[in-house]
Design a protein around this motif. Structure first.
Motif, short mmCIF file in Angstrom:
data_model
loop_
_atom_site.label_atom_id
_atom_site.label_comp_id
_atom_site.label_asym_id
_atom_site.label_seq_id
_atom_site.Cartn_x
_atom_site.Cartn_y
_atom_site.Cartn_z
N ILE A 136 1.08 -1.03 0.05
CA ILE A 136 -0.08 -0.13 0.08
C ILE A 136 1.07 1.28 0.01
CG2 ILE A 136 -1.97 1.34 1.22
CD1 ILE A 136 -2.72 -1.33 2.54
N ALA A 137 0.79 2.11 -1.06
CA ALA A 137 1.75 3.37 -1.13
C ALA A 137 0.78 4.42 -1.34
CB ALA A 137 2.59 3.21 -2.30
N VAL A 138 0.92 5.34 -0.50
CA VAL A 138 0.12 6.75 -0.59
C VAL A 138 0.83 7.87 -1.00
CG1 VAL A 138 -1.85 8.11 0.28
CG2 VAL A 138 -1.97 5.59 0.64
N GLU A 139 0.95 8.24 -2.35
CA GLU A 139 1.57 9.31 -2.53
C GLU A 139 0.92 10.15 -3.45
OE1 GLU A 139 5.37 8.02 -4.10
OE2 GLU A 139 6.01 7.17 -2.18
N ARG A 140 0.79 11.58 -3.11
CA ARG A 140 -0.08 12.37 -4.05
C ARG A 140 0.49 12.46 -5.45
NH1 ARG A 140 -1.77 15.25 0.67
NH2 ARG A 140 -0.05 16.82 0.44
N PRO A 141 0.02 12.22 -6.55
CA PRO A 141 -1.30 12.38 -6.72
C PRO A 141 -2.21 11.08 -6.63
CG PRO A 141 -0.76 12.52 -8.92
CD PRO A 141 0.61 12.71 -7.78
N LEU A 142 -1.49 10.10 -6.51
CA LEU A 142 -2.12 8.79 -6.62
C LEU A 142 -1.68 7.86 -5.55
CD1 LEU A 142 -1.62 7.62 -10.41
CD2 LEU A 142 -3.87 8.18 -9.33
N ALA A 143 -2.50 7.02 -5.16
CA ALA A 143 -2.37 5.96 -4.11
C ALA A 143 -2.41 4.62 -4.95
CB ALA A 143 -3.47 5.85 -2.81
N LYS A 144 -1.64 3.70 -4.63
CA LYS A 144 -1.64 2.30 -5.24
C LYS A 144 -1.58 1.19 -4.30
CE LYS A 144 0.72 -0.41 -8.97
NZ LYS A 144 1.79 -0.48 -10.02
N VAL A 145 -2.49 0.19 -4.65
CA VAL A 145 -2.67 -0.86 -3.60
C VAL A 145 -2.37 -2.05 -4.48
CG1 VAL A 145 -4.12 -2.08 -2.09
CG2 VAL A 145 -4.44 0.34 -2.20
N ARG A 146 -1.59 -3.08 -3.94
CA ARG A 146 -1.25 -4.22 -4.71
C ARG A 146 -1.54 -5.35 -3.76
NH1 ARG A 146 2.25 -8.00 -6.61
NH2 ARG A 146 2.01 -8.70 -8.85
N VAL A 147 -2.32 -6.53 -4.19
CA VAL A 147 -2.28 -7.87 -3.59
C VAL A 147 -1.93 -9.00 -4.24
CG1 VAL A 147 -3.88 -9.29 -2.08
CG2 VAL A 147 -4.23 -6.95 -2.26
N ALA A 148 -1.04 -9.88 -3.80
CA ALA A 148 -0.73 -11.10 -4.22
C ALA A 148 -0.76 -12.07 -3.49
CB ALA A 148 0.73 -10.89 -4.88
N ASP A 149 -1.15 -13.27 -4.00
CA ASP A 149 -1.51 -14.45 -3.20
C ASP A 149 -0.68 -15.46 -3.61
OD1 ASP A 149 -2.35 -16.78 -2.04
OD2 ASP A 149 -4.38 -16.85 -2.95
N GLY A 150 0.57 -15.75 -3.03
CA GLY A 150 1.61 -16.96 -3.32
C GLY A 150 2.16 -16.66 -4.40
N GLY A 151 2.52 -15.59 -4.92
CA GLY A 151 3.01 -15.06 -6.07
C GLY A 151 2.10 -14.84 -7.21
N GLU A 152 0.86 -15.03 -6.99
CA GLU A 152 -0.15 -15.06 -8.16
C GLU A 152 -0.79 -13.54 -7.86
OE1 GLU A 152 -4.49 -16.68 -9.64
OE2 GLU A 152 -3.44 -17.67 -8.11
N HIS A 153 -0.70 -12.88 -8.70
CA HIS A 153 -1.55 -11.46 -8.77
C HIS A 153 -2.93 -11.55 -8.49
CE1 HIS A 153 -3.76 -7.73 -10.72
NE2 HIS A 153 -2.63 -7.40 -9.84
N ALA A 154 -3.61 -10.91 -7.52
CA ALA A 154 -4.58 -10.83 -6.97
C ALA A 154 -5.56 -9.60 -7.31
CB ALA A 154 -5.07 -11.29 -5.77
N LEU A 155 -5.02 -8.45 -7.10
CA LEU A 155 -5.94 -7.10 -7.40
C LEU A 155 -4.74 -5.96 -7.26
CD1 LEU A 155 -8.55 -5.82 -7.58
CD2 LEU A 155 -8.57 -5.52 -5.16
#
Length: 237
Positions: free
Chosen positions: A124-143
């Motif tokens: 989870i990275a919040v840096e204006r102007p954008l925030a980015k959230v990334r989730v991975a499950d055991g190496g598989e990209h989830a969202l």
């Protein structure tokens, strides 16, 4: 598995919790979407929960929270959920997916509140102007979700009382849990803007896409100063 030692006292593999659980410091990023009420209802089949809907549309959410100080430890979580009503018509939030990156909160969330927590890699990275959230499950990209961070904070704090609706993962009949939660937000920023979303084929990504995540958000919010009080769950027979 968590065991209740006395009213309001739970013993877990990694420690003991006393209700209510308090989160003293966290930050929260969220986005709300409109989605198909019919599709939302399909995801809730068998739960006795119903989406809050109007003219065929329901409300879904993506919430990313960084917990810095609290009874459940230090961890991150990302939730894809729905605004729902329970069998008694009580309004609340139901999480369809709720990955975390710490085992203590995973065990407590699942066994005490019926929250669908599972272990994941979360960024989870919040840096204006954008925030980015990334989730991975055991190496598989989830969202992956990128949203604009609203610019102007509200001058006063907000306190939001709501309930969580969860499902006992150890009960084959889908026992419902209901718990009160009160969230206090300082420096809350609310805005709008287009979100960039990458879902993939993971079940979390598919659920997010089905719940309208990827369309233009109804609302985006960010609060760098959040405190939470989470009460003990009650079984709804």
């Amino acid at each position: 598995m968590a065991k209740q030692e006395a009213p309001g006292v739970w013993q877990l593999a990694e420690g003991r919790l006393t209700m209510p659980v308090r989160i003293r410091r966290a930050s929260l990023l969220g986005a709300a979407y409109l989605c198909s009420a019919e599709r939302a209802a399909e995801l809730l089949v068998g739960t006795r929960l119903r989406p809050v809907s109007f003219r065929g549309r329901a409300v879904s959410t993506v919430l990313a929270v960084v917990y810095s100080d609290g009874d459940l430890g230090v961890y991150d979580e990302v939730g894809v959920g729905l605004l729902v009503r329970g069998p008694d018509r009580t309004l609340g939030m139901h999480q369809v997916h709720l990955p975390v990156n710490a085992t203590f909160t995973m065990e407590a969330g699942r066994d005490i509140w019926g929250l669908p927590k599972w272990m994941a890699d979360i960024d989870i990275a919040v840096e204006r102007p954008l925030a980015k959230v990334r989730v991975a499950d055991g190496g598989e990209h989830a969202l992956t979700v990128s949203v604009p961070v609203p610019r102007f904070p509200a001058p006063v704090p907000f306190a939001v009382p709501i309930r969580t609706w969860g499902i006992n993962p150890n009960d084959v009949n889908g026992e419902l849990f209901r718990a009160p939660i009160r969230i206090r937000l300082r420096g809350l920023r609310v805005g709008s803007g287009r979100a960039n979303v990458l879902t993939g084929t993971h079940s979390m990504g598919r659920a997010a896409a089905e719940l309208g995540v990827g369309s233009r958000p109804l609302m985006v919010m960010y609060s760098p100063h959040v405190s939470i009080v989470l009460g003990e769950s009650k079984s709804y027979a």
